[in-house]
Motif scaffolding. Structure first.
Motif, PDB file in Angstrom:
ATOM      1  N   THR A   1       0.824  -1.207   0.000  1.00 19.33           N
ATOM      2  CA  THR A   1       0.000   0.000   0.000  1.00 19.33           C
ATOM      3  C   THR A   1       0.863   1.264   0.000  1.00 19.33           C
ATOM      4  O   THR A   1       0.347   2.371   0.019  1.00 19.33           O
ATOM      5  CB  THR A   1      -0.954   0.039   1.223  1.00 19.33           C
ATOM      6  N   GLN A   2       2.162   1.093   0.021  1.00 17.65           N
ATOM      7  CA  GLN A   2       3.071   2.253   0.039  1.00 17.65           C
ATOM      8  C   GLN A   2       3.208   2.859  -1.360  1.00 17.65           C
ATOM      9  O   GLN A   2       2.826   2.232  -2.348  1.00 17.65           O
ATOM     10  CB  GLN A   2       4.452   1.795   0.505  1.00 17.65           C
ATOM     11  N   ASN A   3       3.805   4.035  -1.400  1.00 22.89           N
ATOM     12  CA  ASN A   3       4.074   4.601  -2.721  1.00 22.89           C
ATOM     13  C   ASN A   3       5.207   3.822  -3.385  1.00 22.89           C
ATOM     14  O   ASN A   3       5.941   3.080  -2.720  1.00 22.89           O
ATOM     15  CB  ASN A   3       4.355   6.107  -2.644  1.00 22.89           C
ATOM     16  N   ASN A   4       5.333   4.021  -4.686  1.00 19.25           N
ATOM     17  CA  ASN A   4       6.263   3.235  -5.504  1.00 19.25           C
ATOM     18  C   ASN A   4       7.690   3.174  -4.942  1.00 19.25           C
ATOM     19  O   ASN A   4       8.322   2.119  -4.937  1.00 19.25           O
ATOM     20  CB  ASN A   4       6.309   3.896  -6.889  1.00 19.25           C
ATOM     21  N   CYS A   5       8.179   4.319  -4.492  1.00 12.90           N
ATOM     22  CA  CYS A   5       9.559   4.365  -3.982  1.00 12.90           C
ATOM     23  C   CYS A   5       9.682   3.638  -2.655  1.00 12.90           C
ATOM     24  O   CYS A   5      10.654   2.923  -2.411  1.00 12.90           O
ATOM     25  CB  CYS A   5      10.009   5.812  -3.806  1.00 12.90           C
ATOM     26  N   ARG A   6       8.696   3.820  -1.807  1.00 14.60           N
ATOM     27  CA  ARG A   6       8.738   3.185  -0.481  1.00 14.60           C
ATOM     28  C   ARG A   6       8.602   1.668  -0.580  1.00 14.60           C
ATOM     29  O   ARG A   6       9.074   0.954   0.297  1.00 14.60           O
ATOM     30  CB  ARG A   6       7.624   3.732   0.401  1.00 14.60           C
ATOM     31  N   ILE A   7       7.924   1.187  -1.601  1.00 18.25           N
ATOM     32  CA  ILE A   7       7.760  -0.257  -1.749  1.00 18.25           C
ATOM     33  C   ILE A   7       9.141  -0.916  -1.831  1.00 18.25           C
ATOM     34  O   ILE A   7       9.414  -1.914  -1.170  1.00 18.25           O
ATOM     35  CB  ILE A   7       6.905  -0.592  -2.996  1.00 18.25           C
ATOM     36  N   ARG A   8      10.041  -0.324  -2.619  1.00 18.79           N
ATOM     37  CA  ARG A   8      11.379  -0.909  -2.753  1.00 18.79           C
ATOM     38  C   ARG A   8      12.129  -0.842  -1.415  1.00 18.79           C
ATOM     39  O   ARG A   8      12.811  -1.790  -1.033  1.00 18.79           O
ATOM     40  CB  ARG A   8      12.167  -0.186  -3.847  1.00 18.79           C
ATOM     41  N   GLN A   9      11.974   0.269  -0.719  1.00 20.16           N
ATOM     42  CA  GLN A   9      12.627   0.369   0.592  1.00 20.16           C
ATOM     43  C   GLN A   9      12.052  -0.669   1.559  1.00 20.16           C
ATOM     44  O   GLN A   9      12.761  -1.214   2.400  1.00 20.16           O
ATOM     45  CB  GLN A   9      12.453   1.771   1.155  1.00 20.16           C
ATOM     46  N   GLY A  10      10.754  -0.919   1.408  1.00 25.06           N
ATOM     47  CA  GLY A  10      10.108  -1.936   2.238  1.00 25.06           C
ATOM     48  C   GLY A  10      10.686  -3.323   1.962  1.00 25.06           C
ATOM     49  O   GLY A  10      10.929  -4.104   2.877  1.00 25.06           O
ATOM     50  N   TYR A  11      10.928  -3.612   0.689  1.00 20.64           N
ATOM     51  CA  TYR A  11      11.529  -4.908   0.338  1.00 20.64           C
ATOM     52  C   TYR A  11      12.884  -5.052   1.026  1.00 20.64           C
ATOM     53  O   TYR A  11      13.216  -6.097   1.578  1.00 20.64           O
ATOM     54  CB  TYR A  11      11.767  -5.007  -1.181  1.00 20.64           C
ATOM     55  N   ASN A  12      13.640  -3.970   0.976  1.00 22.67           N
ATOM     56  CA  ASN A  12      14.976  -3.974   1.557  1.00 22.67           C
ATOM     57  C   ASN A  12      14.920  -4.312   3.053  1.00 22.67           C
ATOM     58  O   ASN A  12      15.693  -5.120   3.554  1.00 22.67           O
ATOM     59  CB  ASN A  12      15.600  -2.587   1.339  1.00 22.67           C
ATOM     60  N   ARG A  13      13.981  -3.685   3.732  1.00 29.88           N
ATOM     61  CA  ARG A  13      13.829  -3.911   5.168  1.00 29.88           C
ATOM     62  C   ARG A  13      13.352  -5.344   5.438  1.00 29.88           C
ATOM     63  O   ARG A  13      13.834  -6.012   6.350  1.00 29.88           O
ATOM     64  CB  ARG A  13      12.807  -2.890   5.684  1.00 29.88           C
ATOM     65  N   GLN A  14      12.427  -5.793   4.592  1.00 34.85           N
ATOM     66  CA  GLN A  14      11.841  -7.110   4.834  1.00 34.85           C
ATOM     67  C   GLN A  14      12.798  -8.268   4.581  1.00 34.85           C
ATOM     68  O   GLN A  14      12.608  -9.352   5.124  1.00 34.85           O
ATOM     69  CB  GLN A  14      10.612  -7.289   3.964  1.00 34.85           C
TER      70      GLN A  14
END
Lengths: 176, 750
Positions: B402-415
């Motif tokens: 549900t994050q914006n496009n840029c945050r989605i990638r950062q979320g992957y990194n964290r996950q």
């Protein structure tokens, strides 16, 4: 024209005013005097200016780079380029490149593990300048600037520490 | 400037204190609160600085003296009054879209309407809704209703922001200027009544223009109803459909009326109210009513998840909803609250721990001895704390979409780290279970056992690693010289993922065979009791476990095919890179000369996210280097070798197109072909678009490699790097995860 690169003289009010005018006229982001003071007073040695010696002292600053150097998450030393501006009339002469080189060398001498900065996605000239010096785009930041533009965060690695998540350099929080 | 400005007798003169303290300060001293960091600084204001001081905003006399309780123009001229109210309402509704769809700020859009500011201030003061009181019903009922309805809708948007779903400033600006957005209004009842009253009044008018206002009020009613998606979790599409229809209708109407009355929209609020932001000019909004349709369609899409029939459908829905394109900000916010509800359930149907098991059953857990329902209370103790952790990780995984496009990638990194740690925890728990006799056997000779929980976490982790790398292309993070390393790494990861898929497949096949073998075993048994007991067991397994296993098998077929597609496309990309490298046009290092460039360090920084992941291990820098050498062709017979490579890429793409066609057919047929389960029923359109784009990419690659070599062959002088520059080109129809390695003539670029 004779150009002179030098460190900022923190006590010189004229230099301070000229830097502020230079940045205000060029960067999309408006900064308060506090932001300038934050950088300049805390890290006076990490601000460099370019002076056109043929101009009057009150208007001879034609370029500047403003940086800082801090410990990031208690694990690695991170240099940061906050602002880089060259007067429009002096562009295309490699002044910005020289300023960046000078600042990086200084931060390298101060044991920085990496240098970081942000720049607008649309600023292709700046991106090219930094990438040609070894900076790597690490993240895209959505609507980072007040003008609604996205930004890239770029990092220049100087030591191996830059290439390891801070979580594994001893910091408990997750580095994203 | 401040609402609660103190009286004079409450003020103290601090000039002397300030001066005395200041005397002792040395030049470089900065006075600041401990929390005030650079970030705060960059958002700080400055008195007397025109770019940062909103008190310097210049207002006209009309703006300064604008009276919201006075009628503008001839009060007896209905035509004039209708024009006034239509133009104000139209601008206000366009401002809503400007705020939400075009990321403009609240003070330059909705709050720039002087009537909105007036009504909010008056309502806050009396703690109840205060419409305008001009004595003219067009103002007091219609314009008031519209303003109040929009503010009530604003209150819902604020709720989304406060629930942490959306990022302030990044996703949405809610600079409310210290105003109270009707927080005292507990339900929409009164607001809707006001809007209905307005409709009734408009019906009494005898002027064709009233239809505009009726439609504007209808739009506002629809906006007010949107909150029901998160309050009563309503899936009624009536208002969203109407909003989409009205958006479309007004999108084709160019100019409704004349300009808005002077002073009705102004920067005044930025000067008058508590403002923590620099002054911003009002945006001249053109017709943007289609934005209502976009918003309504995306919210409608979110509500479809309610119709899910399996965990697989929820997973696929979230992936196609979030990962492929950025959805409307409200749809993203609503999705999060609609899916993961306040009562700690998923869609109000599933408890969180059950949700994790459902996901596991879709992938690797069906028919396992270590399924939670087969374990004793003591054995469950090994697994339960890890499943609790898995719940948190899985929810974050869903939230990320549900994050914006840029945050989605950062979320992957964290996950990556979360799934890595989860995998390790599951491995420990499953080892303990095995030591306690809970064993899932894949084969007896040699003994191969199966860890369904850790295998799932591993599969999820590797998938995130791949998605993280590919999303970098979508966000234009990489330079062309990095293409080899990134696609080679994806290729390497798809091998690892393939292995995980094969392990699950093997177990499922074995399980299916063992159930089928029971039938023969029954016939061989001699005693009736034993026969009957086995028959009962066989029947139960055939009715309960077998359908799930067959389902898993079909889902794995899909996952395997999808994995092969990613593998082949990545292979084609880095093989093309090898061809370009063979001609000396590109290298896997930056071609720039700088004293600060350390190629190995730059490579390691790029792969920083993966450096701590033990399994799969990150290939060393040397492996990346030597692999590229293997794919770099050289004389003698370079042209012939290149020709063979073109043939290889062509073949690989043709195979991939066939695989893509199979997936497309399965999606179109609603997974009814019996061989593949895509789980995309609820998000068919988006899933089809994704695989169509990949198909275009394959076709583009086929054309591209021929174009590349043709261009190269035309130039006889060497080095070719002086003639060409490699760029990453995004084609209109292709996938942004696989941009083309194209050649640009350097003379044209420079």
């Amino acid at each position: 024209m004779v150009l002179k690169y030098q460190s900022l003289d923190i006590g010189n009010q004229s230099q301070f005013k000229q830097i502020k005018t230079l940045v205000d006229n060029d960067l999309s982001e408006p900064y308060s005097v506090w932001v300038y003071r934050f950088f300049l007073n805390n890290w006076p040695g990490l601000t460099y200016i370019v002076i056109d010696t043929e101009l009057e002292e009150e208007k001879n600053v034609i370029g500047c780079i403003i940086c800082k150097n801090e410990l990031h998450r208690n694990t690695r030393r991170r240099g940061y380029i906050g602002m880089l501006v060259v007067n429009n009339e002096y562009r295309g002469q490699g002044i910005a490149k020289n300023l960046v080189k000078t600042a990086i060398n200084k931060m390298k001498n101060e044991q920085c593990d990496e240098i970081m900065l942000e720049t607008e996605v649309s600023n292709t000239i700046a991106i090219k300048l930094y990438e040609n010096m070894g900076f790597l785009k690490m993240k895209r930041l959505f609507r980072y600037y007040l003008n609604e533009g996205d930004a890239y965060r770029l990092i220049l690695p100087l030591t191996e520490k830059s290439c390891i998540r801070s979580t594994f350099l001893g910091d408990a929080s997750i580095d994203i | 400037m401040f609402k609660n400005y103190p009286n004079n007798d409450e003020l103290i003169d601090v000039t002397d204190i300030f001066k005395n303290l200041g005397k002792n300060l040395k030049e470089p001293t900065i006075i600041k609160a401990s929390y005030f960091d650079l970030f705060e600084g960059t958002r700080s204001l400055e008195v007397e600085n025109a770019r940062l001081d909103s008190t310097l905003i210049h207002l006209t006399e009309i703006e300064k003296n604008f009276n919201c309780n006075a009628i503008i123009g001839d009060e007896n001229d209905l035509e004039v009054q209708l024009d006034n109210i239509i133009s104000i309402s139209d601008r206000l509704l366009r401002n809503v879209i400007s705020w939400l769809n075009n990321y403009q700020t609240l003070p330059t859009t909705i709050l720039s309407c002087t009537y909105v500011e007036h009504i909010l201030l008056a309502s806050e003061k009396s703690h109840k809704i205060e419409p305008l009181s001009t004595g003219n019903e067009l103002y007091d009922k219609t314009l008031s209703g519209l303003c109040i309805g929009i503010c009530y809708f604003g209150k819902f948007v604020l709720h989304l922001m406060k629930s942490g779903v959306l990022m302030e400033e990044e996703d949405l600006n809610f600079n409310f200027m210290g105003l109270d957005f009707l927080t005292f209004q507990e339900s929409s009842k009164e607001v809707l009544e006001l809007l209905e009253e307005s409709l009734t009044y408009l019906d009494t008018l005898e002027n064709g223009k009233k239809q505009y206002l009726k439609d504007f009020i209808r739009i506002t009613i629809c906006l007010v109803h949107i909150e029901e998606t998160c309050t009563t979790y309503s899936t009624d599409l009536k208002f969203l459909n109407e909003l989409a229809e009205l958006g479309e209708k007004y999108n084709s109407i160019e100019v409704l009326t004349s300009d808005v009355p002077e002073g009705s929209f102004s920067m005044g609020i930025q000067k008058r109210m508590s403002n923590q932001y620099p002054p911003r000019k009002l945006v001249n909004v053109t017709n943007n009513y289609s934005g209502y349709k976009d918003m309504a369609m995306d919210i409608k899409r979110v509500l479809l998840i309610h119709e899910e029939k399996s965990a697989l459908e929820m997973l696929q829905f979230s992936y196609y909803f979030g990962n492929l394109q950025q959805r409307h900000v409200l749809a993203r916010g609503i999705f999060s609250l609609f899916f993961m509800r306040d009562n700690l359930t998923i869609l109000g149907k599933y408890k969180m721990p059950d949700f994790v098991i459902m996901q596991l059953n879709e992938f690797s857990l069906t028919g396992c001895t270590s399924s939670i329902e087969n374990l004793t209370p003591e054995q469950k103790l090994f697994l339960e704390p890890v499943l609790e952790e898995a719940t948190k990780v899985l929810l974050e995984f869903y939230q990320n979409f549900t994050q914006n496009n840029c945050r989605i990638r950062q979320g992957y990194n964290r996950q990556l780290l979360l799934w890595d740690s989860l995998q390790a925890q599951f491995e420990n728990a499953e080892t303990l279970l095995e030591q306690n006799g809970v064993i899932n056997v894949v084969s007896n000779e040699p003994v191969v056992t199966y860890f369904p929980y850790s295998l799932w976490a591993y599969f999820q982790k590797v998938t995130l690693m791949i998605d993280f790398v590919l999303k970098g292309f979508d966000l234009e993070i990489y330079q062309p010289y990095e293409t080899f390393a990134m696609y080679y790494f994806v290729y390497y990861l798809t091998y690892k993922r393939e292995y995980a898929l094969r392990s699950v497949q093997q177990f499922i096949e074995k399980k299916i065979h063992s159930i089928q073998a029971m039938n023969k075993k029954i016939k061989k048994l001699k005693t009736v009791e034993k026969k009957e007991a086995l028959k009962v067991q066989y029947k139960k397994l055939m009715e309960t476990v077998m359908p799930s296993l067959q389902r898993n098998k079909q889902y794995l077929n899909f996952l395997t095919l999808r994995n092969t597609i990613t593998k082949s496309l990545s292979l084609c990309q880095f093989v093309q890179f090898g061809v370009l490298k063979s001609y000396g046009i590109i290298d896997n290092h930056s071609s720039s000369i700088s004293e600060f460039i350390d190629h190995e360090l730059i490579h390691k920084l790029r792969f920083k996210s993966f450096s701590s992941i033990g399994v799969p291990e990150l290939p060393t820098y040397e492996i990346f280097e030597s692999t590229l050498k293997e794919f770099t062709l050289s004389e003698p017979n370079l042209d012939s070798k290149v020709s063979n490579t073109i043939g290889f890429v062509n073949k690989e793409c043709t195979k991939t197109i066939e695989s893509l066609d199979s997936i497309l057919q399965a999606i179109k047929a609603g997974d009814n072909n019996g061989t593949m389960l895509t789980g995309s029923r609820l998000i068919k359109e988006d899933a089809l678009k994704h695989y169509e784009q990949l198909k275009y990419s394959c076709q583009d690659i086929q054309k591209n490699i021929v174009t590349l070599t043709k261009k190269i062959n035309v130039i006889s002088e060497r080095p070719l790097s002086e003639h060409f520059k490699v760029i990453l080109k995004f084609s209109d129809n292709g996938s942004s995860f696989f941009p083309l390695l194209s050649l640009e003539d350097k003379t044209k670029i420079d």
